[in-house]
Design a protein around this motif. Structure first.
Motif, short mmCIF file in Angstrom:
data_model
loop_
_atom_site.label_atom_id
_atom_site.label_comp_id
_atom_site.label_asym_id
_atom_site.label_seq_id
_atom_site.Cartn_x
_atom_site.Cartn_y
_atom_site.Cartn_z
N HIS A 109 -2.36 -5.42 -1.09
CA HIS A 109 -2.81 -6.47 -0.17
C HIS A 109 -2.69 -6.00 1.28
O HIS A 109 -3.62 -6.20 2.08
CB HIS A 109 -1.97 -7.72 -0.41
N LEU A 110 -1.55 -5.37 1.62
CA LEU A 110 -1.40 -4.87 2.99
C LEU A 110 -2.39 -3.75 3.28
O LEU A 110 -2.94 -3.67 4.39
CB LEU A 110 0.03 -4.38 3.19
N ALA A 111 -2.64 -2.89 2.28
CA ALA A 111 -3.63 -1.82 2.48
C ALA A 111 -5.02 -2.40 2.72
O ALA A 111 -5.77 -1.91 3.59
CB ALA A 111 -3.63 -0.89 1.27
N ASN A 112 -5.39 -3.46 1.97
CA ASN A 112 -6.71 -4.09 2.17
C ASN A 112 -6.80 -4.77 3.53
O ASN A 112 -7.85 -4.75 4.18
CB ASN A 112 -6.97 -5.10 1.06
N ILE A 113 -5.67 -5.36 3.97
CA ILE A 113 -5.68 -6.01 5.29
C ILE A 113 -5.88 -4.97 6.38
O ILE A 113 -6.70 -5.14 7.30
CB ILE A 113 -4.37 -6.79 5.49
N LEU A 114 -5.15 -3.86 6.31
CA LEU A 114 -5.30 -2.81 7.33
C LEU A 114 -6.68 -2.20 7.29
O LEU A 114 -7.27 -1.89 8.34
CB LEU A 114 -4.23 -1.74 7.11
#
Length: 600
Positions: A109-114
């Motif tokens: 999720h954090l990778a997709n947000i970044l």
């Protein structure tokens, strides 16, 4: 005093600037991070060389106060590479744990947000990072439509159109000339004309729905052997609604249901067999109950009274029509005591107290009979009694048939609005017994009277008192005689418009049954109902209370238990009994001696 480590010297031998903090451009900073991360040694943090080039944070900088022992290049005790790598692996494993509800993990999720932030590069990303997180989550559960072949989605409008598609199809082999000949004698009503008159007062359905009902009635008339047909109205439900058609079948086509009569005869035969068995085994039996259930009131025959018309219902135009069963007096009596909303499913049970004898189809039929008996009205003089049957019907106690008056002169709209005596009921009222014609349950047939002549004395004692005959208002009774509800009149009459009185329509509204309306214009009139199928009550509906508990058997000396006598009481009772027997013997001997002396 702590001294920061000297900056690293590159391989080409060129010295770098000795300044502790040097701001760099974003592009250079990102390129330098990538180059350093690719050239770091195994077991070493990827950004360690980059972090070594920075000095300690100043108090005004964002990273100030986030010092963690063992994870800073300026710490005296630098952890070993193996332990640092293990901590990184544990942290990554924790971030990769999937959620039990959504199935996602925080790492992805954090990778997709970044990735989304770096691709779009919005201004003030820190202010909208929450919204970006919601968008990323929403995209995980959204259907990904293929550009080559999209998924087929059926909208509710298309489903309704498919149901009504059959209404617009004509039968095979029909010609225009044959249709013109059939329209002269067809029982199909003109629903659009009736809807036009009610529309003058803002009453009715939309034009599309009225036309769909018109086509649905056409299909009903073409399938069923119908003599007359009329759009009765629409009753609302919680899940689905009911569209109701009032139909009068042709002679000889009505189905006669004699199932109840057969069951009664079978019950009688079974009862006779049980009586014979009881006579053979009368010994050692508990006392029998003397309660006798009230006699069953039979339903009225098809084509008369409450079953004069047959009713077909459907949930929507285009769905198949379903024929409602005939109504019984018990269902009408119970429907007066309860108030239930319709669900739209005919097979749904009716849970109420007192318990209703039937399902929702029977309850709907009972409410239709009650509404029809109380709200179907017509202008006075439009109907008249037939002259031939006047004498016979007066002898029987009432007139049950009427016919259209060919010499009817229509009243003006002002006369129909000013007085309720210009309107009359043309449907028989329902008696408290649940029938339009009173039935004497204790009246015996000729065969039973012949059998009862032998046992007249016994029957006189068992026969209960005959009930009084119930008499309701006769047909064609003016509406002015209807009783109101507290201070509310039973009916409200008004004109459709006051601006153009020359073309106004007289509208009649029932206050006792909200949703029932009638109109009159010239020689045309009509009745319709749109509502929930409930009668108006000024107070909240209070269900009937259960009957009082039956009283116990009467206690008396014959039933009340006595305590056992003691031994002394038994001996005293025996002694007294012996004394009385001795005295009786002495008295007998003295009497015999006196008789002998008299004879001498």
């Amino acid at each position: 005093m702590y001294e920061p480590p000297s900056p690293a010297v590159p391989e080409d031998g060129q010295e770098q600037d000795k300044s502790i903090y040097r701001p760099q451009e974003p592009d250079q900073d990102q390129d330098q991070r990538e180059s350093v991360s690719q050239s770091h040694a195994p077991g070493q943090a990827p950004y360690q060389a980059y972090e070594d080039r920075h000095g300690p944070y100043r108090p005004h900088e964002p990273g100030y106060g986030l010092y963690q022992p063992g994870f800073s290049p300026y710490d005296d005790q630098i952890p070993e590479p193996e332990s640092r790598q293990l901590a990184v692996q544990n942290a990554k494993a924790y971030l990769l744990t999937s959620s039990t509800t959504s199935g996602l993990n925080l790492y992805d999720h954090l990778a997709n947000i970044l990735t989304k932030i770096l691709d779009e590069k919005p201004t003030n990303a820190v202010d909208i990072v929450e919204n970006i997180s919601k968008d990323v989550k929403w995209a995980q559960f959204h259907k990904k439509m293929d550009t080559l072949r999209d998924e087929h989605e059926i909208l509710p409008t298309y489903e309704a159109a498919e149901k009504r598609k059959a209404l617009f199809l004509k039968g095979n082999g029909e010609e225009e000339e044959e249709l013109e000949e059939e329209t002269e004698d067809t029982p199909l009503p003109n629903v659009m004309e009736t809807a036009f008159y009610f529309e003058q007062a803002g009453i009715g359905l939309s034009k599309d729905e009225s036309y769909h009902i018109f086509l649905a009635l056409k299909n009903l008339v073409s399938v069923q052997p119908i003599q007359t047909c009329r759009f009765w109205g629409k009753i609302l439900g919680l899940e689905m609604n009911y569209i109701i058609a009032e139909v009068q079948c042709q002679e000889g086509e009505e189905e006669e249901t004699e199932g109840e009569e057969v069951t009664e005869e079978e019950d009688k035969e079974v009862g006779e067999v049980e009586d014979e068995d009881e006579e053979t085994e009368k010994e050692d039996k508990p006392p029998e109950s003397t309660y006798k259930p009230p006699p069953v009131i039979p339903k009225e025959e098809n084509g008369t009274g409450t079953n004069k018309y047959v009713y077909f219902v459907c949930n929507e135009p285009g769905t198949p029509w379903v024929k409602l069963p005939p109504v019984t007096p018990a269902q009408i009596i119970c429907a007066r005591k309860i108030k239930k909303f319709f669900t739209g499913r005919l097979d749904a049970p009716v849970v109420s107290f007192p318990p209703f004898p039937g399902n929702e189809a029977n309850y709907l039929r009972a409410q239709i009979a009650r509404i029809s008996a109380g709200t179907h009205v017509s202008p006075i003089g439009f109907y008249q009694f037939p002259e031939e049957e006047e004498e016979e019907e007066e002898e029987e106690g009432g007139r049950g048939t009427y016919e259209e008056n060919p010499d009817y002169h229509p009243l003006s709209v002002a006369e129909l609005v000013d007085s309720l005596s210009t309107w009359v009921h043309h449907t028989q009222s329902i008696l408290p017994q649940g029938r339009c014609v009173w039935f004497n349950p204790f009246k015996k047939s000729e065969e039973e009277e012949e059998e009862a002549e032998d046992d007249e004395e016994e029957e006189k004692e068992e026969e209960p008192d005959e009930p009084q005959q119930e008499i309701g208002p006769p047909l064609l009774t003016p509406l002015s005689e209807d009783e109101g509800i507290q201070n509310i009149p039973a009916w409200t009459a008004q004109a459709s418009t006051n601006l153009i009185p020359q073309h106004a329509v007289a509208i009649l509204q029932s206050n006792r049954w909200p949703g029932a309306y009638a109109f009159a214009s010239g020689r045309k009139f009509g009745n319709i109902y749109f509502g929930w199928g409930h009668k108006y009550s000024p107070e909240n509906h209070t269900p009937a209370l259960p009957p009082p508990v039956q009283a116990e058997y009467p206690s008396g000396p014959e039933i009340t238990e006595m305590r056992d006598p003691t031994l002394e009481e038994e001996l005293a009772f025996k002694a007294s009994k012996e004394d009385t027997s001795d005295e009786a013997e002495e008295d007998g001997e003295d009497a015999e001696e006196e008789d002998e002396e008299d004879d001498d």
